[in-house]
Write an enzyme that holds these catalytic residues in place. Structure first.
Site, PDB file in Angstrom:
ATOM      1  CG  ASP A  20      -1.952   7.468   0.509  1.00 18.03           C
ATOM      2  OD1 ASP A  20      -2.864   8.272   0.386  1.00 18.03           O
ATOM      3  OD2 ASP A  20      -1.094   7.275  -0.380  1.00 18.03           O
ATOM      4  CG  ASP A  45      -1.740   1.199   1.395  1.00 18.06           C
ATOM      5  OD1 ASP A  45      -2.366   1.606   0.407  1.00 18.06           O
ATOM      6  OD2 ASP A  45      -1.770   1.764   2.506  1.00 18.06           O
TER       7      ASP A  45
END
Length: 304
Positions: free
Chosen positions: A105, A103
């Site tokens: 963020d 991922d």
């Protein structure tokens, strides 16, 4: 191959190790091998890498049910002691992983990009309200994404590069990606964020590929529109599986790292799913979690 218990923290106090050993004794689990991967009294030890102790067990934890039961016991103990306790079931792909997907963020960077864009555009409170509604379960991720994007209409494209350059990297990410490249891992960003910023990280850190949502820009301004398909939780898991199939990796050779509920399907699909500095719900549902060290602590779990 045995069940493995890995202890990690900035410092592993003798009292904490003793508590873990007491837990193992209570479950009639014996330690076959004890190995320090990083310790303060070792030559060339660096404090930012923390301490890591690996325990391979040879009795008392032999089935997947027993491993799951041990993990359930380690969760509250880890929280009490302020350390990471990671249970790994016997796996033929241990030490032979090939694909690592992240991922973006709050995993690779210490920020949520859409929040930074909202601050820049003066609509942070509006975006935060939509985010809070999604977290309460009032709306799903796709609807919340559309609503948040709509608030960004008119944002100048010229500001995007400056925002990208100011995004703080997660501690340990540069060292981790350097070593993963040296060891020949295939690396990917799979993010519900934006390709503009994922591409910036790809160029800076050397990811093999990126997958994220597109910012729709017309005449130098963000339009606020959404380009389908939106990269949501289900799509993240599909992309991970698709990369593994394309590269001819067994799913057991895949690793996924993320911090949010939107990552849970991807973490579950991977051979090793790791929640990184995640909220309690995500730590509980993920099979493994790193909460006390930087992102390069993942290397302790990739070693054979």
């Amino acid at each position: 191959m045995s069940v493995r218990l890995t202890l990690m923290a900035p410092r592993l106090a003798p009292e904490a190790i003793e508590r873990v050993e007491q837990l193992l004794d209570a479950r009639h689990a014996t330690i076959a091998e004890r190995r320090w991967l990083a310790r303060a009294d070792q030559p060339h030890w660096q404090s930012e890498h923390g301490e890591c102790l690996r325990l391979d067990l040879d009795a008392g934890v032999s089935s997947s049910e027993e491993s799951a039961a041990l993990r359930d016991k380690t969760l509250p103990l880890a929280a009490e002691l302020g350390i990471d306790l990671i249970v790994e079931e016997p796996n033929p792909w241990r030490g032979r992983r090939k694909l690592v997907c992240f991922d973006m963020d709050s995993t690779l960077i210490q920020a949520e990009v859409i929040d930074e864009l909202a601050r820049e555009h003066g609509v942070y409170d509006e975006v935060a309200a939509v985010t809070a509604s999604a977290m309460r379960g009032d709306i799903d991720f796709k609807e919340s994404f559309r609503r948040r994007m709509a608030t960004l209409a008119g944002l100048s494209e010229a500001r995007l590069e400056a925002i990208a350059e100011q995004l703080p990297l997660m501690p340990g990410v540069e060292r981790l990606l350097t070593i993963l490249r040296q060891r020949g891992y295939h690396t990917a960003i799979i993010s519900g964020g934006f390709t503009f910023f994922a591409r910036y990280l790809q160029e800076k850190l050397g990811f093999d590929e990126i997958h994220a949502n597109e910012l729709v820009i017309h005449e130098g301004r963000v339009t606020g529109e959404v380009q389908e398909p939106i990269l949501d939780a289900a799509r993240k898991a599909q992309i991970l599986t698709g990369i593994a199939q394309r590269e001819e990796f067994d799913m057991g050779q895949t690793v996924a790292v993320g911090d949010g509920a939107n990552d849970l399907r991807m973490l579950a699909a991977a051979g090793m799913g790791v929640a990184f500095h995640a909220k309690p719900l995500v730590r509980e549902q993920a099979r493994k979690a790193i909460s006390t060290l930087g992102l390069d602590a993942l290397l302790y779990l990739l070693d054979e």
